[in-house]
Design a protein around this motif. Sequence first.
Motif, PDB file in Angstrom:
ATOM      1  N   ASP A   1      -7.546 -43.384  -4.893  1.00  0.00           N
ATOM      2  CA  ASP A   1      -8.281 -44.053  -3.822  1.00  0.00           C
ATOM      3  C   ASP A   1      -7.560 -45.306  -3.353  1.00  0.00           C
ATOM      4  O   ASP A   1      -7.511 -45.598  -2.156  1.00  0.00           O
TER       5      ASP A   1
ATOM      6  N   GLY B   1      -5.397 -47.484   0.477  1.00  0.00           N
ATOM      7  CA  GLY B   1      -5.321 -46.040   0.292  1.00  0.00           C
ATOM      8  C   GLY B   1      -5.717 -45.295   1.542  1.00  0.00           C
ATOM      9  O   GLY B   1      -6.186 -45.888   2.518  1.00  0.00           O
ATOM     10  N   ILE B   2      -5.497 -43.980   1.521  1.00  0.00           N
ATOM     11  CA  ILE B   2      -5.877 -43.133   2.651  1.00  0.00           C
ATOM     12  C   ILE B   2      -7.207 -42.449   2.335  1.00  0.00           C
ATOM     13  O   ILE B   2      -7.530 -42.172   1.180  1.00  0.00           O
ATOM     14  N   ASN B   3      -7.973 -42.205   3.369  1.00  0.00           N
ATOM     15  CA  ASN B   3      -9.264 -41.552   3.240  1.00  0.00           C
ATOM     16  C   ASN B   3      -9.536 -40.806   4.540  1.00  0.00           C
ATOM     17  O   ASN B   3      -9.483 -41.423   5.610  1.00  0.00           O
ATOM     18  N   PRO B   4      -9.739 -39.483   4.490  1.00  0.00           N
ATOM     19  CA  PRO B   4      -9.943 -38.646   3.304  1.00  0.00           C
ATOM     20  C   PRO B   4      -8.631 -38.310   2.605  1.00  0.00           C
ATOM     21  O   PRO B   4      -7.562 -38.328   3.207  1.00  0.00           O
ATOM     22  N   ARG B   5      -8.761 -38.000   1.316  1.00  0.00           N
ATOM     23  CA  ARG B   5      -7.641 -37.512   0.535  1.00  0.00           C
ATOM     24  C   ARG B   5      -7.791 -36.010   0.308  1.00  0.00           C
ATOM     25  O   ARG B   5      -8.907 -35.494   0.308  1.00  0.00           O
TER      26      ARG B   5
ATOM     27  N   LYS C   1      -0.783 -39.465   5.393  1.00  0.00           N
ATOM     28  CA  LYS C   1      -2.066 -39.408   6.092  1.00  0.00           C
ATOM     29  C   LYS C   1      -2.191 -38.121   6.906  1.00  0.00           C
ATOM     30  O   LYS C   1      -3.225 -37.430   6.852  1.00  0.00           O
TER      31      LYS C   1
ATOM     32  N   TRP D   1      -2.018 -39.500  -2.270  1.00  0.00           N
ATOM     33  CA  TRP D   1      -2.867 -38.311  -2.339  1.00  0.00           C
ATOM     34  C   TRP D   1      -3.745 -38.291  -3.585  1.00  0.00           C
ATOM     35  O   TRP D   1      -4.814 -37.706  -3.585  1.00  0.00           O
TER      36      TRP D   1
ATOM     37  N   GLU E   1      -4.799 -35.014   6.131  1.00  0.00           N
ATOM     38  CA  GLU E   1      -5.771 -34.553   7.125  1.00  0.00           C
ATOM     39  C   GLU E   1      -5.679 -33.047   7.326  1.00  0.00           C
ATOM     40  O   GLU E   1      -6.693 -32.340   7.370  1.00  0.00           O
TER      41      GLU E   1
END
Length: 211
Positions: A158, A173-177, A104, A155, A108
């Motif tokens: 989604d 999932g992580i957002n934003p990727r 994460k 990475w 970022e």
Amino acid sequence: MNVGVVFPTYEIGNDPGLIRDFAQAAEDLGYSHILVFDHVLGAHPDRPEWPRREDGSSPAPHTYQHPMHEVMVTIAYMAGATTRIGFVTGILVLPQRPAVLVAKQAAELAVLRPGGLRLGVGTGWSHVEFEALGVEFAGRGKLMDEQIDLMRELWANDLVDYEGKYHRVRNAGINPRPAATIPIWFGGQSDAMLKRCARLGDGWIPLGRPD
């Protein structure tokens, strides 16, 4: 050839203005990247757990007397004070940190500075840090293998369903990727690290002089 500069972590002190000025000067001078060291703790050099050479001296330059700015926060601060220069963790002791959190944080940084992050990782050597962070020292190499696999999944996708020996991610999932996968370079000289680098890495950060 890209030429970078090492962040003078022991020498620069704690003035945020000086850290900002250093990053901006490195960018103005045309350096491609700033490499930032990583340690969470420094210990007393006389501790029995400290690694030793055959003559009894310690090969580690870092003790509790050496200032060490946290690597991801420091990179974020310098990225906010610059516009073009890239950054390298040199090296992040990955097994000491949760893989999802590192994924994460790195995502970022890559979003805020596209193409500007190279994630240098290693297994670490300080028993003191692993003990204090509640992470088992033995087996850290296998842990890192799985961390890298999971981070690349996060990475790239989604949503991730991941079941490993050390990690479980269920339809999350992580957002934003990041727009592209973040390059992972391995730091170290041991045979195990060099094999790991050849198998999993995008590059190598030699600690010391190559032969």
